[in-house]
Write an enzyme that holds these catalytic residues in place. Structure first.
Site, PDB file in Angstrom:
ATOM      1  N   THR A 121       0.828  -1.203   0.000  1.00 55.39           N
ATOM      2  CA  THR A 121       0.000   0.000   0.000  1.00 55.39           C
ATOM      3  C   THR A 121       0.862   1.252   0.000  1.00 55.39           C
ATOM      4  O   THR A 121       2.006   1.234   0.475  1.00 55.39           O
ATOM      5  CB  THR A 121      -0.903   0.009   1.255  1.00 55.39           C
ATOM      6  OG1 THR A 121      -1.569   1.278   1.365  1.00 55.39           O
ATOM      7  CG2 THR A 121      -0.092  -0.208   2.521  1.00 55.39           C
ATOM      8  N   ASP A 122       0.303   2.347  -0.508  1.00 57.54           N
ATOM      9  CA  ASP A 122       1.016   3.620  -0.440  1.00 57.54           C
ATOM     10  C   ASP A 122       1.078   4.173   0.978  1.00 57.54           C
ATOM     11  O   ASP A 122       1.851   5.091   1.261  1.00 57.54           O
ATOM     12  CB  ASP A 122       0.388   4.651  -1.375  1.00 57.54           C
ATOM     13  CG  ASP A 122      -1.086   4.934  -1.101  1.00 57.54           C
ATOM     14  OD1 ASP A 122      -1.668   4.284  -0.210  1.00 57.54           O
ATOM     15  OD2 ASP A 122      -1.647   5.810  -1.781  1.00 57.54           O
ATOM     16  N   GLU A 123       0.299   3.595   1.904  1.00 58.44           N
ATOM     17  CA  GLU A 123       0.286   4.108   3.273  1.00 58.44           C
ATOM     18  C   GLU A 123       1.598   3.859   4.008  1.00 58.44           C
ATOM     19  O   GLU A 123       1.840   4.466   5.057  1.00 58.44           O
ATOM     20  CB  GLU A 123      -0.897   3.518   4.043  1.00 58.44           C
ATOM     21  CG  GLU A 123      -2.235   3.953   3.458  1.00 58.44           C
ATOM     22  CD  GLU A 123      -3.415   3.562   4.325  1.00 58.44           C
ATOM     23  OE1 GLU A 123      -3.332   3.717   5.555  1.00 58.44           O
ATOM     24  OE2 GLU A 123      -4.427   3.103   3.759  1.00 58.44           O
ATOM     25  N   TYR A 148      -1.591  -0.625  11.108  1.00 58.15           N
ATOM     26  CA  TYR A 148      -1.778  -1.230   9.781  1.00 58.15           C
ATOM     27  C   TYR A 148      -0.609  -0.926   8.859  1.00 58.15           C
ATOM     28  O   TYR A 148       0.056  -1.827   8.338  1.00 58.15           O
ATOM     29  CB  TYR A 148      -3.086  -0.754   9.155  1.00 58.15           C
ATOM     30  CG  TYR A 148      -3.131  -0.948   7.655  1.00 58.15           C
ATOM     31  CD1 TYR A 148      -2.916  -2.206   7.096  1.00 58.15           C
ATOM     32  CD2 TYR A 148      -3.365   0.128   6.797  1.00 58.15           C
ATOM     33  CE1 TYR A 148      -2.938  -2.380   5.722  1.00 58.15           C
ATOM     34  CE2 TYR A 148      -3.392  -0.045   5.422  1.00 58.15           C
ATOM     35  CZ  TYR A 148      -3.172  -1.301   4.890  1.00 58.15           C
ATOM     36  OH  TYR A 148      -3.190  -1.471   3.523  1.00 58.15           O
ATOM     37  N   LYS A 152       2.446  -3.374   7.287  1.00 58.74           N
ATOM     38  CA  LYS A 152       2.634  -3.537   5.846  1.00 58.74           C
ATOM     39  C   LYS A 152       4.048  -3.113   5.447  1.00 58.74           C
ATOM     40  O   LYS A 152       4.676  -3.756   4.601  1.00 58.74           O
ATOM     41  CB  LYS A 152       1.596  -2.732   5.066  1.00 58.74           C
ATOM     42  CG  LYS A 152       0.206  -3.314   5.087  1.00 58.74           C
ATOM     43  CD  LYS A 152       0.162  -4.722   4.501  1.00 58.74           C
ATOM     44  CE  LYS A 152       0.392  -4.737   3.005  1.00 58.74           C
ATOM     45  NZ  LYS A 152       0.272  -6.107   2.434  1.00 58.74           N
TER      46      LYS A 152
END
Length: 332
Positions: A121-123, A148, A152
């Site tokens: 994810t870009d997060e 989260y 990741k």
């Protein structure tokens, strides 16, 4: 790569990938999914039974994972705990699935020499200022802000280390926010769509200024298949469709598309540590591998998504009441 093992293939993005692969290729597909609340076996309905094997199991089960990886030509790893609100409430499942689960899979892939693609994810990059013209690239330093996104980030680093230390045949992709069919109603876009269908006013965190870079799940799927077929081992590719919109704009577009007044929503308490802006620069993917999105127009993709939720209430209705009760308990 005639046989793909897709982890988390009954979840939102994973099931969209399974449907896409079934339409666009002749590959056989094995789905491994633990069917937590976010997984739904019905999301795979319509995939030809002759090409799909479903296995109910956990990616932390080393014996099961080893057996399935040994039989596959490639692993596409979607399985993850992925909801920020849930990670703030109960972080432990995110460590178990996102860290230990990924470790279990890459160890099996290493043993069997199996091609591995890791979905991220870009997060993991944190966030950008609202008025910052920059976008995330493959060189952006990691700066996660939630349980989260930090787990990741940790799983990404495990894959990179296994490539360097053990020769794992792996690629990684970091994607912007997905929308489309089969997304759980706890997520932002389907929650607002299903609220309107149920006659409930949509809910907007804070002032709604937070910006997300939206991509339709079909475009994510086509990008992943492109990377699997053409990507260079050890490389990371960012996936995005230039779909930046703030949350206020998205809610108002949903209301407009569904025939409601654009102001017919309520503001609720903002999420703790809510990232301000995500934005993806997918130049490397487009230039190196020749990929481009089908839904370059966010409005058309959103309209197609609204139609799907209108036509598939039987799919999302069972989880709607419990989701809204949970948010109501938090004033959201």
């Amino acid at each position: 790569m005639s046989h793909l093992l897709v982890t988390g293939g009954a979840g939102f993005i994973g099931s969209n990938f399974v449907h896409y692969v079934a339409r666009e290729t002749d590959h056989r597909i094995t789905v491994l999914d633990s069917l937590t609340y976010a997984g739904n076996r019905a999301s795979l309905d319509g995939v030809p039974e002759s090409r799909l094997t479903f296995v109910h199991g956990d990616i932390t089960d080393a014996e099961l994972v080893d057996t399935l990886v040994a039989e596959a030509d490639a692993v596409v790893h979607y399985a993850a705990e992925s909801h920020n609100d849930n990670s703030l409430h109960s972080p432990r499942p995110f460590l178990d699935t996102n860290i230990i689960g990924t470790y279990t899979l890459i160890e099996a892939a290493r043993r069997h020499g199996t091609r591995f693609h890791h979905i991220s994810t870009d997060e993991v990059y944190g966030d950008l200022e609202l008025d910052d013209p920059e976008r995330f690239t493959e060189e952006t330093p990691y700066n996660p802000s939630s349980p989260y996104s930090s787990t990741k980030a940790g799983s990404d680093l495990l894959v990179r280390a296994w490539v360097r230390s053990f020769g794992l045949q792996a690629t990684i992709s970091n994607c912007s926010n997905n929308y489309g069919p089969f997304q759980h109603v706890e997520k932002f876009i389907p929650r607002q769509i299903t609220n309107v269908i149920r006659g409930i006013r949509p809910k907007l965190y804070g002032a709604g200024e937070n910006v997300r870079d939206w991509i339709h799940a079909d475009d994510h799927s086509s990008a992943v298949l492109t990377i699997l077929e053409k990507g260079r081992i050890g490389e990371t590719y960012l996936i995005g469709a230039d779909g930046e919109r703030n949350n206020k704009e998205v809610v108002e577009l949903i209301l407009q598309e569904m025939g409601q007044d654009r102001s017919a929503y309520d503001h609720v308490t903002d999420r703790a540590g809510h990232d301000l802006r995500y934005a993806i620069d997918s130049t490397k993917l487009r230039a190196e591998l020749g990929w481009s999105p089908q839904f370059a127009d966010f409005e058309s993709g959103l309209a197609a998504t609204i139609r799907w939720y209108r036509e598939n209430e039987a799919w999302w209705a069972p989880s709607k009441d419990a989701t809204e009760a949970f948010y109501a308990s938090k004033g959201q």
